[in-house]
Structures are given as C-alpha cells and as structure tokens.
Design an enzyme around this catalytic site. Structure first.
Site, mmCIF file in Angstrom:
data_model
loop_
_atom_site.group_PDB
_atom_site.id
_atom_site.type_symbol
_atom_site.label_atom_id
_atom_site.label_comp_id
_atom_site.label_asym_id
_atom_site.label_seq_id
_atom_site.Cartn_x
_atom_site.Cartn_y
_atom_site.Cartn_z
ATOM 1 C CE LYS A 167 65.066 85.302 38.585
ATOM 2 N NZ LYS A 167 65.840 86.406 39.231
ATOM 3 C CG HIS A 220 61.581 91.166 47.469
ATOM 4 N ND1 HIS A 220 61.698 89.968 46.142
ATOM 5 C CD2 HIS A 220 62.688 90.056 48.331
ATOM 6 C CE1 HIS A 220 62.157 89.861 45.873
ATOM 7 N NE2 HIS A 220 63.420 89.805 46.614
ATOM 8 C CG HIS A 235 62.878 84.459 43.079
ATOM 9 N ND1 HIS A 235 63.695 85.333 43.997
ATOM 10 C CD2 HIS A 235 62.068 83.921 44.036
ATOM 11 C CE1 HIS A 235 63.281 85.884 44.938
ATOM 12 N NE2 HIS A 235 61.898 84.808 45.641
#
Length: 568
Positions: free
Chosen positions: A218, A321, A247
């Site tokens: 990832k 985040h 992402h």
C-alpha cells in the site's frame, strides 16, 4: 395427476420462480428471477410431511456421493445471473448449483441428498456471495464482528491496531508486524489478507514484507507517495505477482495526477479513494478512471451523496489524518479534499460502471459494517434520479443489481488475486454465502456461512424452548469455535511467503492461500464496471465532465435501508 398452483401459492411454498420479481429491502430496486433450476412438481423441501425424507427426496447414497449441505430453493443474486436453484456444499466448497433430490426416483437431479446431508431452507431467501472489503484499517479487531454480521466475509488491508500510522494508513509495516498480524488472523472467523507498506525507493524493504506474508503493498500519501516510490513499488509487485493499492498525493507536492499516472508506466494498480472527498490528487483524482491499467475503488462515507455528506466529512478528516484544526495549513488541507461537485459525480460514475469497487475505509472515515448497505443505497438513489440503465427494462433492475453486487464481490476478488477462491457463487469456490430475507436485503443478513458452516446467524434466547423468542440478535455459531474456525476461513498470502514456509515458521493454523494473477488484471476485467471515460475536472468549479457529459446530481434528503431498520 397435476395440481395447478397460483404464483402466489407457489412462491409462499417454494419461493419465487422464473418471472417473479423481488423488491430489495425498501428500495425502488426490483430483481426478476431469470431461470429456475427445479422441475415443477419435483421440488425438495424439508420438514414434517415434506419431501426430504428417507426413500423420498433423500437417497441411500453414502456420504462420498451426496452433498454435506444443501440450501434449498434459494434465489441467487450474483454478477453472472439471478436464478432460483438448490446450492450444494461439499468439503467447505460450493459443489453445485442445480436441482437437489433423490436420483433413484426423481428426474433431473444434479445434487444428491443423503443421510449425510444437512438442509438449510432457502425458500423465500436471497443468497449472495460473501462481501469483500479491500480497504481495511485494522485499528480494532472488533471491526471483524461488525463486518461479518453485515455480510462481509473477506477483509483486506493493513494495520497493527490503534497506532497513529494505522489510524491514517492501511499498512502493516515490516516482517515483525506482518508475522504478528498473521498470527492474530488465526483467531477470527473471516478471511484476511494484509498489505505491507509500499513507500520506499529501494526494493529490499518491500520484498521482505512480501516474503513475510503480505499479499500486496500500500502506497499512502501520509508516508510519501512520490513517483520514485510508486515506480519502485510497482516493480516489486511485478516481480512477486502481488497487487499495489495507492492513496495518491492530495497536496500535489510530488506532482499532479498526470505525474502519478506516468509513474504507473501502464502497470496494474488499485487506486483507493478514486472519489469525491476521500483523498488523493485534488481536485481531479477521478481522471484515473479512464486508464486501462487502473482498477478504481471508492469508499463508503460519501456513498451515496446526501444532504449530510459534506458536514460530517471535515471533522472525520481532521481526526483520521492527525490534523490540527487550529493550524491554518491543516484546515486548508482538509477542505481541499471535500468537494460537493466531485462527490455528486462519484454517484454517477458508480452507476455507469466507471468506478469498479466499493469498500469501507474502516474507522478511518468509513464504516466497516455499511459497505453493503451503502452500495445498495447508491443503486437506489441512482435509479430514482437517473432511471433505468441500458439493459434494464420497465419490469426489473437486473443489470443494475448485477453491476452493484459485483462492486463488493467479484471485482475486489479479481483485483487482489483471490477470485479463484472467493467472490462469487460458482462451483469449486469456498462456500462463503450470505442469506437474506428480501425485506432485510443488504441491511441485516439472516445467516452468514463461512467455508460451508454457519458462522453467524440471527438467533433468539438460547434458554428458550424454540430458536425464535426475543431477544433475537446476531450470535456467533459453531464455525467460530475451536478447531472449526481455522477450517472454515482462509488467510491469503503471497506465493513467495507460502514457498518460504511461513505457515510452519509462524505456527499458523488457518489454511494459507496464495494470491495469483494480480499483475495481469486490467479495467476490462472489472465485471459490469469496466467503463473508461475521458474525465476532466474543472480546477476552479470542480465540475466533472466524462466523455463530454457533465456529471451532476442532487443530494438525497431521504434514503432507504436506514432508520426504518435501526430503531434499537
């Protein structure tokens, strides 16, 4: 002698048949049975005075020649069709879809029932493949309970618990953490696969994670998704036949979306957050839907677009985040990701099949138990706002139903190299099945079967004289206990790790299954969701245009599959 039954009487006895229509929950979606595998007059049904009795619907065949379990007279909803059939399970796998009974006295029997066969009554029920959620932050293990009870039977992602890194990113970093998480996977009655951290510019730190058991890597912007990291990660993936999820760079620090696409170099990649507000290149990450090598998914917090969507996103983003609302730069970062126009376009891109998958983003802005609910809410909203899809008529929404069910079943399985085991209801595949009453479809399953054994079901008071008295709620069943747990669920790993013998080295009990075919899958392989439009996002207005058409829709003020089902 022939007895004629009305359609209503037949449906009440054996469930709907060819030409009958079923409403999905309280939506405006209707599916129509396309084919019935039974022979009228030869249906099998269990119970007092019914067919499945010794010498009648039950044969004298030994265990080797009969199904272990048969789900009778169920309506199957899968990407390949909507059919009425009996489903045979043998040794934890789907053995056949057809007509069950006693071949000694009944014609057309393709599934033999014997003394070794258990029966699950599927009359009046819909059966779907277990859901696959490919965007899991493994923040808390209790997510698994919620996911399983919602109809999800496979979870793919990364993390190590409520660490700050895991709260924001779906990465299980390094061999030590990978070993611990694979050991933890043995304790949960669900299929699991873990992604390593892909953010590195040299191969060794990535290869060692694949060797340790990661099914893929990832790349996340919070760890630095630079073109160099992207290129290196995809090179390692190509060498190891594993998938890469990404992402992308919201702030466009290391380059704009064009730079990221260039770094892909035509190689297959699963783009997380290909959506209106979840992250990635602002404001035009949606453009990657048009790339042949990009397998796009979006997450459920923006599904579907409603009057409340924008308001809830800012606070979620600040927490997930690790941002500080008192810092102007952090606030600007958050606000750049939440765009009304791109969220609205996301609805339509799902409906037209440009977005191929839908997942949760569990506890990191998404809700792990609502992947299936929000998929069907989106389908309903789009039918109400946009009408029938090409391929559907006035009678049914079969094509739309197949398109949307594929988003959380077969397409995630194809993307991550596990479609040879899970993702659809087909002979030979692992028997992960979800049974639904039509009125509760997509909201509250009646039963979840894992590897051929009942894992979770709605069950009444255990001290009652029958199974149905209140309180009725989800309870774990025998597939979740003792040694049965490890025999009814799978752990997915890389072929590299399997060849290295990590099962014995880590002391794992579950069967390890290697992923395969991750590097050859393309957008064209995304079933019912393969559209590759040329997308342009206006940098000032955020208007989304696909193949020359402006994509916009109004937010929903009311949704089905919502408060009506959750009074308590």
């Amino acid at each position: 002698m022939t007895l004629r039954l009305s359609r209503r009487a037949y449906a009440e006895m054996y469930g709907p048949t060819t030409g009958d229509r079923i409403r999905l929950a309280d939506t405006e979606l209707l599916i129509e049975v396309e084919r019935d595998h039974t022979l009228y007059g030869e249906e099998v049904k269990f119970g007092g005075g019914k067919v499945i009795r010794d010498g009648m619907g039950q044969s004298q065949l030994p265990a080797a020649d009969v199904a272990d379990t048969v789900i009778t007279n169920a309506v199957i909803l899968d990407h390949w069709g909507i059919v009425k059939a009996d489903i045979a399970i043998k040794h934890g796998r789907i053995a056949a879809i057809g007509k069950a009974g006693n071949p000694d006295i009944q014609p057309g029997v393709t599934i033999a029932i014997g003394a070794a066969t258990e029966i699950i009554a599927g009359e009046g029920l819909i059966v779907t493949a277990g859901g696959i959620d490919t965007h899991i932050h493994f923040i808390s293990p209790q997510q698994i309970d919620e996911a399983l009870a919602s109809g999800v039977t496979t979870m793919i992602g990364g993390g190590t618990g409520p660490a700050t890194g895991t709260n924001a990113t779906t990465c299980t970093p390094g061999p030590w953490h990978m070993e611990r998480m694979l050991q933890a996977a043995d304790g949960w009655p669900i299929n699991l696969g873990f992604l390593g951290k892909g953010n590195a510019s040299r191969p060794q730190p990535l290869v060692e994670q694949i060797e340790a058991g990661a099914i893929g890597l990832k790349l996340h912007e919070d760890w630095g998704t630079t073109p160099a990291a992207i290129d290196n990660c995809l090179t390692v993936a190509d060498d190891t036949d594993t998938q890469v999820a990404i992402h992308t760079d919201t702030l466009n620090e290391a380059g704009f979306v064009e730079a990221t696409v260039a770094a892909f170099k035509g190689r297959t990649i699963h783009t997380y957050h290909t959506e209106g507000a979840g992250g990635g290149h602002a404001p035009d990450i949606l453009k990657v839907c048009g790339e042949a090598n990009v397998l796009p998914s979006s997450t459920n917090p923006t599904r579907p677009y409603t009057i409340n969507t924008l308001d809830e996103h800012l606070d979620m983003l600040m927490v997930c985040h690790h941002l500080d609302p008192s810092i102007a730069e952090d606030l600007a970062f958050a606000e750049s990701r939440i765009r009304r126009e791109t969220i609205a376009a996301e609805d339509i891109l799902h409906d037209l099949g440009a977005l191929s998958m839908l997942s949760s983003d569990s506890q990191a802005m998404g809700r792990v138990g609502e992947v299936i609910i929000r998929t069907w809410q989106t389908a309903h909203k789009m039918k109400v706002q946009r009408g029938a899809l090409t391929g559907d008529g006035a009678r049914n929404d079969n094509f739309r139903a197949k398109r949307y069910v594929a988003k959380y079943t077969i397409n995630p399985a194809l993307t991550h190299g596990i479609a040879h085991e899970v993702g659809s209801i087909e002979p030979g595949k692992w028997a992960d099945l979800v049974l639904w009453e039509p009125a509760f479809f997509g909201v509250k399953p009646a039963m979840i079967i894992k590897g051929g054994m009942i894992a979770v079901a709605q069950m009444g008071d255990p001290n009652a004289s029958i199974p149905t008295p209140q309180p009725v709620h989800y309870r774990e069943m025998f597939a979740t206990r003792g040694g049965a747990l490890a025999r009814t669920s799978l752990t997915f790993v890389s072929q590299l790790a399997l060849d290295a013998g990590i099962g014995a080295r880590y002391g794992l009990a579950k069967r390890l299954v290697p992923v395969r075919g991750c590097r050859t899958v393309t957008k064209r392989d995304m079933i019912h969701n393969a559209w590759q439009p040329a997308i342009r996002v206006d940098p000032e207005t955020y208007d989304v245009v696909a193949d020359g058409a402006l994509l916009t829709c109004e937010p929903a003020a009311v949704l089905p599959m919502a408060q009506r089902y959750f009074l308590f």
